[in-house]
Design an enzyme around this catalytic site. Structure first.
Site, PDB file in Angstrom:
ATOM      1  N   ARG A 164     -71.196  90.972  51.278  1.00  0.00           N
ATOM      2  CA  ARG A 164     -69.898  91.099  50.617  1.00  0.00           C
ATOM      3  C   ARG A 164     -68.738  90.517  51.418  1.00  0.00           C
ATOM      4  NH1 ARG A 164     -73.220  94.406  48.735  1.00  0.00           N
ATOM      5  NH2 ARG A 164     -73.901  94.365  50.889  1.00  0.00           N
TER       6      ARG A 164
ATOM      7  N   LYS B 287     -75.484  80.532  74.451  1.00  0.00           N
ATOM      8  CA  LYS B 287     -75.662  79.822  75.733  1.00  0.00           C
ATOM      9  C   LYS B 287     -74.757  80.396  76.813  1.00  0.00           C
ATOM     10  CE  LYS B 287     -76.323  75.486  73.166  1.00  0.00           C
ATOM     11  NZ  LYS B 287     -75.716  74.169  72.900  1.00  0.00           N
TER      12      LYS B 287
ATOM     13  N   ARG C   4     -66.728  88.781  62.257  1.00  0.00           N
ATOM     14  CA  ARG C   4     -67.481  90.048  62.380  1.00  0.00           C
ATOM     15  C   ARG C   4     -68.346  89.937  63.631  1.00  0.00           C
ATOM     16  NH1 ARG C   4     -70.976  92.966  57.702  1.00  0.00           N
ATOM     17  NH2 ARG C   4     -68.855  93.591  57.149  1.00  0.00           N
TER      18      ARG C   4
ATOM     19  N   HIS D 107     -63.037  98.324  59.978  1.00  0.00           N
ATOM     20  CA  HIS D 107     -63.299  97.334  58.930  1.00  0.00           C
ATOM     21  C   HIS D 107     -62.067  97.379  58.013  1.00  0.00           C
ATOM     22  CE1 HIS D 107     -65.259  94.750  56.188  1.00  0.00           C
ATOM     23  NE2 HIS D 107     -66.436  95.349  56.067  1.00  0.00           N
TER      24      HIS D 107
HETATM   25  N1   CP Z   1     -69.160  96.478  52.857  1.00  0.00           N
HETATM   26  C1   CP Z   1     -69.589  95.525  53.699  1.00  0.00           C
HETATM   27  O1   CP Z   1     -69.030  95.333  54.804  1.00  0.00           O
HETATM   28  O2   CP Z   1     -70.658  94.822  53.242  1.00  0.00           O
HETATM   29  P1   CP Z   1     -71.357  93.612  53.985  1.00  0.00           P
HETATM   30  O3   CP Z   1     -71.993  94.162  55.245  1.00  0.00           O
HETATM   31  O4   CP Z   1     -72.364  93.058  53.027  1.00  0.00           O
HETATM   32  O5   CP Z   1     -70.292  92.616  54.346  1.00  0.00           O
END
Ligand code: CP
Length: 338
Positions: free
Chosen positions: A58, A87, A108, A136
């Site tokens: 997502r 590396k 991420r 997040h």
């Molecule tokens: N909700 C969410 O972060 O989903 P993904 O890990 O698929 O990005």
């Protein structure tokens, strides 16, 4: 107030309530584009560096789609094995290099604080797509945007919201960010439902109580979901445990299915989950038998994620007021799927 243009989006801590209202208003204005009735080229020529060092469906795809829908191009790096970080290259060097190739970066990474460390060396805005079990923020924003829409459908606002968060509250970064975001609203009641070992970190609970939220903790699902507007279920974050055996102790501990919902929840209780849900037989924290329940909002959450992420790009790149000026109707057939 947040100065959006040119800023990193790293934590919910950086927002005031007015900032959240601004993001939601811009997200609302993105609907014709996200819903494929209009196209805009407001970010024509801009490049997003989409760097995902942990699995994602997502967040990675919706950030990329949001940038494309604003007319920009996306360059992706997925996994450490396809990056020179494998590396031994530092986050500092990686950020210095990639911020020369992109106008904005989404990242991420499995380590808490890593995205902020990367952002400190970046020459362009960096958006946190999830840093370990820390935060997040874009997920929390899309979750609250969804809650607002769902409640509005029942003539309610965010004030006096009652929400139960269920599952792995220790490692779940989405609930950490959502709890911080709820601190900006009045009269919120939160029930935190988890095994004792997976409770919400104490500093976040303390922050909520200091902000005036009524917070209760429980390890009983049925009683906790009886008088709430929202049940927000989460997956056991097994990738954060020391061993699979330890994670297996908690998988399947709390299972919301149609019969549990019917027996315990008020008729209009909204069911949410950041996804992915674990649909394996040993887990099923949110059962597939809820798929036809009209109060299941999980796919409305994922659709709303595009709107909110478009808004974040438009604000950070300072084009929110120019989107319509670079727009036209779509040429192609679009199914009415939204
Ligand atoms: N909700 C969410 O972060 O989903 P993904 O890990 O698929 O990005």
């Amino acid at each position: 107030m947040q100065q959006f243009a040119g800023s990193h989006i790293l934590s919910i801590n950086q927002f005031e309530r007015a900032d959240v209202e601004r993001i939601f208003n811009v997200a609302d204005s993105m609907q014709p584009y996200a819903h494929r009735r209009r196209v805009t080229k407001v970010l024509d020529g801009a490049i997003l560096g989409n760097m995902f060092f942990e699995p994602s469906t997502r967040t990675r795809v919706s950030f990329g789609s949001a940038f494309n829908l604003l007319g920009g191009e996306v360059r992706e790096t997925t996994g450490f094995e396809s990056s020179a970080i494998s590396k031994g290259e530092s986050l500092y060097d990686t950020a210095r290099v990639l911020s020369g190739y992109s106008d904005v970066i989404v990242m991420r990474h499995p380590a808490e604080g890593s995205v902020a460390e990367f952002a400190a060396a970046s020459r362009v805005p960096v958006l946190n797509g999830g840093d370990g079990s820390n935060e997040h923020p874009s997920q929390a924003l899309l979750d609250l945007y969804t809650i607002r829409k769902e409640l509005a459908g029942h003539g309610r606002s965010l004030e006096n919201l009652r929400i139960a968060m269920v599952g792995d509250l220790r490692f779940g970064r989405t609930v950490h960010s959502l709890c911080k975001l709820l601190c900006l609203f009045q009269g919120v009641q939160v029930v935190l439902v988890s095994p004792d070992e997976l409770r919400m970190p104490g500093d976040i609970v303390e922050t909520m109580r200091s902000a005036g939220l009524a917070v209760n903790e429980s390890d009983q699902l049925e009683a906790s979901i009886a008088h709430v507007d929202i049940v927000y279920s989460t997956r056991i974050q097994e990738e954060r445990f020391q061993s699979q055996e330890e994670a297996d102790l908690y998988r399947g501990r709390f299972r919301l299915n149609q019969s549990v919902y019917t027996a315990n929840c008020e008729p209009n209780t909204v069911i949410m989950h950041p996804l992915p849900r674990d649909s394996r037989a040993t887990a099923r924290e949110l059962d597939d038998d809820l798929n036809d329940n009209p109060n299941l909002a999980i796919f409305r959450q994922t659709d709303n994620g595009v709107l909110v992420r478009m808004a974040l790009f438009a604000l950070v790149l300072d084009v929110a007021d120019q989107v319509d000026r670079h727009a036209r109707d779509v040429n192609w057939y679009t199914a009415g799927r939204f």
